[in-house]
Design an enzyme around this catalytic site. Structure first.
Site, PDB file in Angstrom:
ATOM      1  N   GLU A   1       2.721   4.938  -4.020  1.00 30.19           N
ATOM      2  CA  GLU A   1       2.727   5.886  -5.168  1.00 30.19           C
ATOM      3  C   GLU A   1       4.044   6.637  -5.288  1.00 30.19           C
ATOM      4  O   GLU A   1       4.409   6.963  -6.424  1.00 30.19           O
ATOM      5  CB  GLU A   1       1.561   6.870  -5.026  1.00 30.19           C
ATOM      6  CG  GLU A   1       0.193   6.223  -5.155  1.00 30.19           C
ATOM      7  CD  GLU A   1      -0.202   5.375  -3.944  1.00 30.19           C
ATOM      8  OE1 GLU A   1       0.286   5.682  -2.843  1.00 30.19           O
ATOM      9  OE2 GLU A   1      -0.958   4.419  -4.115  1.00 30.19           O
TER      10      GLU A   1
ATOM     11  N   ASP B   1       0.860  -1.190   0.000  1.00 30.82           N
ATOM     12  CA  ASP B   1       0.000   0.000   0.000  1.00 30.82           C
ATOM     13  C   ASP B   1       0.900   1.245   0.000  1.00 30.82           C
ATOM     14  O   ASP B   1       2.114   1.145   0.189  1.00 30.82           O
ATOM     15  CB  ASP B   1      -0.876  -0.042   1.269  1.00 30.82           C
ATOM     16  CG  ASP B   1      -1.924   1.072   1.322  1.00 30.82           C
ATOM     17  OD1 ASP B   1      -2.329   1.568   0.259  1.00 30.82           O
ATOM     18  OD2 ASP B   1      -2.340   1.435   2.447  1.00 30.82           O
TER      19      ASP B   1
ATOM     20  N   ASP C   1      -9.080   3.515  -2.269  1.00 30.54           N
ATOM     21  CA  ASP C   1     -10.110   3.913  -1.311  1.00 30.54           C
ATOM     22  C   ASP C   1     -11.410   4.369  -1.950  1.00 30.54           C
ATOM     23  O   ASP C   1     -11.694   5.561  -2.041  1.00 30.54           O
ATOM     24  CB  ASP C   1      -9.556   5.010  -0.396  1.00 30.54           C
ATOM     25  CG  ASP C   1      -8.361   4.497   0.392  1.00 30.54           C
ATOM     26  OD1 ASP C   1      -8.148   3.264   0.398  1.00 30.54           O
ATOM     27  OD2 ASP C   1      -7.644   5.320   0.985  1.00 30.54           O
TER      28      ASP C   1
END
Ligand code: MIG
Length: 771
Positions: free
Chosen positions: A374, A371, A459
């Site tokens: 990015e 997670d 999300d």
């Protein structure tokens, strides 16, 4: 006009960042040795999987050697050509020293697909799409950059497609006719060399086959990863995890995996567990395994800046972390507080990270969830500022990377960060658990990620709008070469009300990646956290997923062989049907199952467009009969009354198929399976199971749809990579003239003894599978 003449000096360009259409129209055709960026460019051509591919290499002035590609792994035989006969005519324009613009025609009626993860319907046309990996949780129509960056766009004109792929780690922006001027424009913000691929013309399937030949395909996932996964941010301690496991089993909610979010760690330090809350981590995982659960743990890239933390001090000593342009270590705030970031661009850093993953494999963790890669920072939010008109100089990037070519400003390689983290993870897991299929899940991704990881779309929120959008968004993910994808079932943010949970499971059982997950606040979202009636409906849907596993596993084989995604737009199979091409609230799962779910609150029926042919409603006899859930169902239930497990009755398929080529208005009560089976298909299914540990012994039923039908069944151990060395069995199935026939295509695996039968309109008979 030569390209050089067409290139205005940067100062001459009256510049508007957002609308490349306002650039002076001094475009030129790209020719051989064109003087681009006052650098060099050259064309090559080849054929990949019978699809024509033209490739333009752009070497800006002063650029060093072409960087090694992350995305492209194939090395077909390229033939240099003076001018490529490409499927799409590209024109180019230099507008800044480190900005390059491509233009192409987008005639009315041409649809734009792909681009990875876009908050959009299926057709991406009519908007500007910025591709710079960003953790933006506001998934509304105004979102632009998302977690993923896939500069791969398909232009679809009925059955004929072509595609453009920019092989670059730099940010790009795709303006797909946002001004209704029938022009496409791609901005590439790069100082380093990059390559432009033009594929086609070919069918959609052939384009994806060629594209995934170049960028690679997904390995077969471990079978357990195809089952139901249960997650929450967060299960904060062992007691809670044991409780979740116990309730899932006690309520007979089939589940393979429990996923642990960030709270298993000691103050969010990677490669640690909390001594207070998870004192017996390895024991916990063993006990879960005894109850047939796998455990997946989250792993974020950031490392807590803490001199007493060995991962930090070692990484610091070895200079494994990204730095500022001054040379100091780059520090930002994330979950662990002050945090540093491994420079995954470096081989030695990836090896180090991979070696550390032994912490998890030693404790029995089955898969890794990457997670925040990015990478996401709590401070700096949007990387590619909207008013940018060219790539900033290296020293102005917030952080720097080291590569074989030297130091590189972050923005130019940012889009690769998540993918390289997954590569490190994959290669590490391969070492610690050789010859096993791996499961890695990632939020950030770029082309080629499919070789390493599955993706989910981050999300989302418990909104019908996000249930609806999941379909076109996942379809475009699949068309971008990534078959193993899904969204959080039930929605991540906000509370999921019972009706939405049921509806979301109706769709979610058909996502390739199937996980219930939600955030830390608000209402619990595990199926048992709802009333018995809601739970019964959800359970039955999850059971349907498990029954379909032989079919779903077969689709992963198909992806491996052809590149085809599991979830496909209707146009994949019905490209000559203009109505089918426009539909993005229905999808195909493989060639034989069409899914058309309810996507709005309160609706109990919907319009379903069935393409040509005839279609059987996929439903269970018991409910179809008792609730009149479908026009096509006429048979009374033959199954026993439902038990607590809700699994005693066999699926019963409506005996009268619906005629395609038109819209049907169909009843869809809560909990109905919103699927239709193509006449002429044979679908292999198992019996209900609580986890895939039961799979190899579970009876198999070949459900025959129609008087003449064909299908396929592949069996393997579902866990190792022995199938790559021939350890699998494959049979062609056929039904005609009232007879079921099986033909072995490949044998190499010792299947366990199990009952095998076929079912045609409710009459069943045993089947022998010859080897
Ligand atoms: O800042 O780990 O998308 O699935 O539960 C939020 C906590 C960090 C974002 C992920 C979400 C996960 C959450 N993470």
């Amino acid at each position: 006009m030569t390209p050089t003449q067409a290139t205005p000096s940067p100062a001459e360009v009256a510049f508007d960042w957002q609308h490349a259409r306002k650039l002076p129209r001094q475009r030129a055709t790209i020719g051989a040795d064109a003087d681009i960026f006052a650098g060099k460019s050259y064309w090559e051509q080849c054929e990949v999987e019978r699809v024509k591919v033209a490739r333009l290499t752009v070497m800006p002035r002063g650029a060093r050697a072409l960087p090694a590609s992350f995305a492209v792994v194939a090395e077909p035989h390229w033939k240099p050509v003076k001018e490529a006969k490409a499927a799409i005519k590209l024109e180019w324009q230099q507008s800044r020293e480190a900005r390059f613009d491509l233009f192409f025609d987008l005639p009315e009626g041409v649809r734009c697909l792909g681009l990875g993860e876009r908050y959009s319907g299926l057709d991406l046309r009519g908007a500007v799409h910025t591709l710079c990996t960003t953790d933006d949780t506001h998934h509304t129509e105004s979102i632009d950059s998302t977690y993923k960056a896939f500069p791969f766009v398909i232009l679809q004109d009925g059955n004929t497609c072509s595609a453009i792929f920019i092989d670059t780690s730099a940010p790009t922006r795709f303006d797909l006719d946002s001004e209704l001027s029938e022009i496409g424009n791609i901005e590439i913000y790069s100082r380093r060399p990059f390559q432009v691929y033009v594929l086609g013309p070919a069918s959609l399937a052939n384009i994806i086959s060629a594209y995934t030949h170049l960028t690679g395909r997904s390995q077969l996932p471990p079978r357990w990863a195809l089952g139901h996964q249960q997650c929450r941010w967060s299960y904060p301690d062992e007691k809670t995890v044991r409780d979740v496991a116990r309730k899932l089993r006690a309520n007979k909610i089939p589940t393979d995996t429990i996923v642990l979010d960030i709270d298993y760690m000691d103050e969010y330090r990677v490669f640690t567990t909390s001594k207070q809350r998870f004192p017996n981590f390895a024991r916990l995982i063993r006990d879960l395994a005894d109850a047939d659960f796998r455990t997946v743990t989250i792993v974020d890239p950031g490392v807590k800046q803490d001199a007493a933390f060995p991962i930090y001090s070692q990484g610091k000593k070895e200079a494994y972390f990204c730095t500022k342009s001054s040379g100091e270590t780059f520090v930002e705030k994330v979950w662990p507080g002050l945090t540093v970031f491994p420079d995954f661009l470096q081989d030695r850093v990836r090896k180090w990270w991979g070696a550390n993953l032994q912490f998890y494999t030693d404790r029995g963790v089955a898969g890794i969830w990457n997670d925040m890669n990015e990478p996401a920072f709590f401070g700096i939010k949007h990387m590619l500022e909207v008013d940018i008109d060219e790539l900033p100089p290296d020293r102005e990037h917030p952080l720097m990377h080291s590569s074989p070519e030297g130091r590189i400003g972050h923005l130019e390689v940012r889009n690769l960060y998540g993918s390289l983290m997954c590569r490190a993870t994959y290669e590490g897991l391969q070492k610690h658990r050789p010859n096993q299929r791996q499961f890695i899940l990632t939020r950030s991704a770029s082309p080629g990620i499919q070789r390493y990881a599955a993706v989910w779309l981050g999300d989302n929120t418990s909104w019908y709008e996000h249930l609806r959008k999941s379909i076109p968004m996942l379809l475009n993910m699949g068309l971008s070469g990534v078959p193993f994808c899904g969204v959080d079932v039930g929605g991540f943010g906000a509370d999921c009300l019972p009706e939405l949970l049921i509806r979301w499971y109706e769709t979610g059982i058909f996502y390739p990646f199937f996980r219930n997950h939600c955030w830390i606040t608000g209402r619990a979202q595990e199926p048992y956290a709802y009333s018995d009636d809601v739970m019964d409906k959800v359970r039955r849907l999850i059971e349907t997923r498990y029954r379909l596993l032989p079919y779903i596993a077969g689709l992963f084989w198909e992806h491996w062989r052809t590149g085809a995604p599991l979830m496909r737009p209707l146009s994949w199979h019905y490209g000559d049907d203009p109505i089918a091409c426009e539909i993005d609230n229905q999808f195909m799962l493989g060639s034989d199952i069409l899914v058309a779910p309810i996507l709005e609150r309160g609706q109990r029926r919907r319009a379903v467009y069935l393409p040509k042919g005839r279609w059987y409603r996929f439903e269970f006899g018991r409910d179809a009969a008792s609730k009149g859930s479908g026009k096509a169902s006429s048979k009374p239930s033959k199954g026993k009354k439902s038990s607590k497990s809700g699994s005693t009755s066999e699926p019963l398929f409506g005996s009268e198929p619906l005629t395609g080529g038109k819209v049907h208005i169909l009843e869809m009560p809560l909990g109905a399976v919103p699927a239709f089976v193509r006449e002429g298909a044979i679908i292999p299914m198992t019996d209900v199971m609580q986890s895939t540990n039961e799979y190899s012994r579970s009876p198999i039923t070949f459900h025959v749809f129609g008087a003449t039908a064909k299908g396929k069944f592949i069996d393997d151990d579902g866990a190792s990579t022995d199938h790559l060395r021939g350890a699998y069995n494959e049979w062609m199935l056929a039904f005609a003239n009232g007879k079921f026939r099986v033909e072995p295509m490949h044998s190499g695996y010792k299947s366990s003894a199990r009952t095998v039968r076929y079912d045609h309109n409710g009459s069943t008979a045993q089947v022998k599978l010859p080897l």
